[in-house]
Design a protein around this motif. Structure first.
Motif, PDB file in Angstrom:
ATOM      1  N   PHE A 120     121.979  44.618  -5.696  1.00 22.50           N
ATOM      2  CA  PHE A 120     121.149  45.348  -4.751  1.00 22.50           C
ATOM      3  C   PHE A 120     121.264  46.839  -5.048  1.00 22.50           C
ATOM      4  O   PHE A 120     122.313  47.319  -5.465  1.00 22.50           O
ATOM      5  N   ARG A 121     120.202  47.549  -4.810  1.00 19.80           N
ATOM      6  CA  ARG A 121     120.227  48.986  -5.005  1.00 19.80           C
ATOM      7  C   ARG A 121     119.135  49.601  -4.127  1.00 19.80           C
ATOM      8  O   ARG A 121     118.244  48.900  -3.635  1.00 19.80           O
ATOM      9  N   ARG A 122     119.217  50.892  -3.946  1.00 20.00           N
ATOM     10  CA  ARG A 122     118.200  51.575  -3.164  1.00 20.00           C
ATOM     11  C   ARG A 122     116.893  51.608  -3.951  1.00 20.00           C
ATOM     12  O   ARG A 122     116.867  51.955  -5.130  1.00 20.00           O
ATOM     13  N   ILE A 123     115.806  51.234  -3.299  1.00 18.69           N
ATOM     14  CA  ILE A 123     114.500  51.202  -3.952  1.00 18.69           C
ATOM     15  C   ILE A 123     113.903  52.613  -3.924  1.00 18.69           C
ATOM     16  O   ILE A 123     113.740  53.208  -2.858  1.00 18.69           O
ATOM     17  N   THR A 124     113.586  53.137  -5.094  1.00 12.62           N
ATOM     18  CA  THR A 124     113.009  54.476  -5.199  1.00 12.62           C
ATOM     19  C   THR A 124     111.492  54.413  -5.082  1.00 12.62           C
ATOM     20  O   THR A 124     110.889  53.328  -5.130  1.00 12.62           O
ATOM     21  N   ARG A 125     110.880  55.571  -4.984  1.00 16.82           N
ATOM     22  CA  ARG A 125     109.421  55.629  -4.946  1.00 16.82           C
ATOM     23  C   ARG A 125     108.828  55.087  -6.253  1.00 16.82           C
ATOM     24  O   ARG A 125     107.805  54.402  -6.245  1.00 16.82           O
ATOM     25  N   GLU A 126     109.499  55.396  -7.361  1.00 15.88           N
ATOM     26  CA  GLU A 126     109.024  54.881  -8.649  1.00 15.88           C
ATOM     27  C   GLU A 126     109.123  53.356  -8.700  1.00 15.88           C
ATOM     28  O   GLU A 126     108.225  52.679  -9.211  1.00 15.88           O
ATOM     29  N   ASP A 127     110.215  52.802  -8.149  1.00 15.75           N
ATOM     30  CA  ASP A 127     110.361  51.340  -8.093  1.00 15.75           C
ATOM     31  C   ASP A 127     109.214  50.721  -7.304  1.00 15.75           C
ATOM     32  O   ASP A 127     108.609  49.726  -7.727  1.00 15.75           O
ATOM     33  N   ALA A 128     108.930  51.303  -6.140  1.00 17.06           N
ATOM     34  CA  ALA A 128     107.862  50.775  -5.289  1.00 17.06           C
ATOM     35  C   ALA A 128     106.516  50.839  -5.999  1.00 17.06           C
ATOM     36  O   ALA A 128     105.699  49.917  -5.899  1.00 17.06           O
ATOM     37  N   SER A 129     106.296  51.915  -6.753  1.00 20.21           N
ATOM     38  CA  SER A 129     105.049  52.067  -7.488  1.00 20.21           C
ATOM     39  C   SER A 129     104.927  51.006  -8.576  1.00 20.21           C
ATOM     40  O   SER A 129     103.856  50.409  -8.765  1.00 20.21           O
ATOM     41  N   ARG A 130     106.016  50.746  -9.297  1.00 23.85           N
ATOM     42  CA  ARG A 130     105.978  49.732 -10.343  1.00 23.85           C
ATOM     43  C   ARG A 130     105.759  48.345  -9.742  1.00 23.85           C
ATOM     44  O   ARG A 130     105.084  47.500 -10.331  1.00 23.85           O
ATOM     45  N   CYS A 131     106.320  48.112  -8.570  1.00 24.80           N
ATOM     46  CA  CYS A 131     106.109  46.835  -7.902  1.00 24.80           C
ATOM     47  C   CYS A 131     104.635  46.663  -7.556  1.00 24.80           C
ATOM     48  O   CYS A 131     104.057  45.596  -7.800  1.00 24.80           O
ATOM     49  N   GLU A 132     104.028  47.696  -7.006  1.00 25.64           N
ATOM     50  CA  GLU A 132     102.606  47.593  -6.663  1.00 25.64           C
ATOM     51  C   GLU A 132     101.761  47.394  -7.910  1.00 25.64           C
ATOM     52  O   GLU A 132     100.787  46.633  -7.899  1.00 25.64           O
ATOM     53  N   ASP A 133     102.129  48.060  -9.005  1.00 24.07           N
ATOM     54  CA  ASP A 133     101.420  47.853 -10.271  1.00 24.07           C
ATOM     55  C   ASP A 133     101.513  46.387 -10.707  1.00 24.07           C
ATOM     56  O   ASP A 133     100.523  45.785 -11.149  1.00 24.07           O
ATOM     57  N   ALA A 134     102.728  45.836 -10.624  1.00 22.86           N
ATOM     58  CA  ALA A 134     102.932  44.450 -11.056  1.00 22.86           C
ATOM     59  C   ALA A 134     102.124  43.489 -10.190  1.00 22.86           C
ATOM     60  O   ALA A 134     101.502  42.547 -10.696  1.00 22.86           O
ATOM     61  N   LEU A 135     102.115  43.731  -8.880  1.00 24.76           N
ATOM     62  CA  LEU A 135     101.355  42.874  -7.977  1.00 24.76           C
ATOM     63  C   LEU A 135      99.855  42.929  -8.299  1.00 24.76           C
ATOM     64  O   LEU A 135      99.173  41.890  -8.353  1.00 24.76           O
ATOM     65  N   GLU A 136      99.354  44.138  -8.536  1.00 29.81           N
ATOM     66  CA  GLU A 136      97.928  44.291  -8.834  1.00 29.81           C
ATOM     67  C   GLU A 136      97.582  43.719 -10.204  1.00 29.81           C
ATOM     68  O   GLU A 136      96.504  43.142 -10.398  1.00 29.81           O
ATOM     69  N   THR A 137      98.479  43.905 -11.163  1.00 31.11           N
ATOM     70  CA  THR A 137      98.248  43.382 -12.505  1.00 31.11           C
ATOM     71  C   THR A 137      98.043  41.869 -12.487  1.00 31.11           C
ATOM     72  O   THR A 137      97.167  41.328 -13.170  1.00 31.11           O
ATOM     73  N   LEU A 138      98.846  41.169 -11.701  1.00 24.08           N
ATOM     74  CA  LEU A 138      98.769  39.711 -11.633  1.00 24.08           C
ATOM     75  C   LEU A 138      97.848  39.234 -10.505  1.00 24.08           C
ATOM     76  O   LEU A 138      97.802  38.036 -10.211  1.00 24.08           O
ATOM     77  N   HIS A 139      97.121  40.184  -9.879  1.00 22.74           N
ATOM     78  CA  HIS A 139      96.139  39.857  -8.838  1.00 22.74           C
ATOM     79  C   HIS A 139      96.777  39.102  -7.672  1.00 22.74           C
ATOM     80  O   HIS A 139      96.213  38.120  -7.163  1.00 22.74           O
ATOM     81  N   ILE A 140      97.936  39.566  -7.229  1.00 23.54           N
ATOM     82  CA  ILE A 140      98.627  38.930  -6.104  1.00 23.54           C
ATOM     83  C   ILE A 140      99.003  39.960  -5.051  1.00 23.54           C
ATOM     84  O   ILE A 140      99.864  39.706  -4.214  1.00 23.54           O
TER      85      ILE A 140
END
Length: 255
Positions: A120-140
């Motif tokens: 576990f680690r603190r989620i940074t703004r960059e982490d959150a952005s990459r997560c949203e990118d991944a979600l959008e990339t896979l259309h989920i």
């Protein structure tokens, strides 16, 4: 220095090297003297019957178990000394997943950022952005707040692939990613990973029971056989031709 392999006038890195790898369960030999080299941007299809050791081999490559004989190197580094696991994305069999696991899609995808020593680690703004990118990339992206266990098999596979891609890995290992999902979803999923192989700097090792789908992309005959395992290989050693090097952004841009 990572070893280079000469082919067709170009030099390519060795991504995986298996040298005399053997493994037994309860004195029953599952893998026997496996030697094989995966080069940068190869797509390897690993085919074999149940009990042939396919998943065992993948688990050794990703460091979950060690070979009892022989050696494995990753990116030119012995596997027992390899540290940069973020270079490797791993999608295990879906039947290993507990559908009652109390996590949302977003939480599962973000877990791909956690290191092996830091669960576990603190989620940074960059982490959150990459997560949203991944979600959008896979259309989920519309599934982000749903529980992972409430999704269909095809949706779950997209979540697990997004989790594997969030670190922009150089090697993607998939264990039966097409099992348990309908044929239309299989075709869509396989088309996506073909695109990633053809147009991005990423190497694939995929286990599949769907030999016809594997042959349709990797050729009719395996390049090598070892025991009950067959290794189908397609090289893609031209420079990637997507405009952006970041896999998530470029995949989303191109659809």
């Amino acid at each position: 220095m990572e070893p280079l392999v000469q082919q067709s006038g170009f030099c390519h890195r060795e991504i995986i090297k298996l040298d005399g790898v053997s493994f037994s369960y309860d004195s029953k030999r599952i893998l026997n003297d496996i030697s094989f080299t995966v080069q940068e941007r190869d797509f390897i299809g690993l085919i074999g019957p149940n009990g042939a050791g396919k998943t065992t081999l993948l688990r050794m490559i990703v460091g979950l178990i060690r070979p009892q004989q022989g050696s494995i190197s990753l990116f030119g580094v012995p596997a027992d000394r390899f540290k940069d696991w973020n270079q490797i994305g791993y999608v295990p069999q879906r039947n290993n997943f507990n559908p009652l696991f109390p996590a949302t899609v977003r939480e599962v995808v973000l877990s791909g950022l956690y290191g092996r020593k830091k669960l576990f680690r603190r989620i940074t703004r960059e982490d959150a952005s990459r997560c949203e990118d991944a979600l959008e990339t896979l259309h989920i992206e519309d599934l982000a707040d749903k529980r992972i266990g409430a999704l269909s098999g095809g949706q779950q596979q997209r979540v697990f692939l997004a989790r594997a891609l969030i670190n922009n890995p150089q090697l993607l290992i998939l264990d039966e990613p097409l099992s348990g999902i309908d044929s239309e979803t299989q075709q869509s999923f396989f088309q996506l990973i073909r695109h990633m192989h053809q147009r991005h700097n990423i190497t694939f090792l995929m286990v599949s029971h769907d030999i016809e789908m594997v042959r349709s992309y990797l050729g009719q005959e395996p390049k090598e056989k070892s025991g009950k395992l067959s290794f189908y290989v397609r090289h893609s050693h031209d420079l990637e031709d997507c405009a952006e090097t970041d896999l998530l952004h470029s995949l989303r841009k191109e659809g």
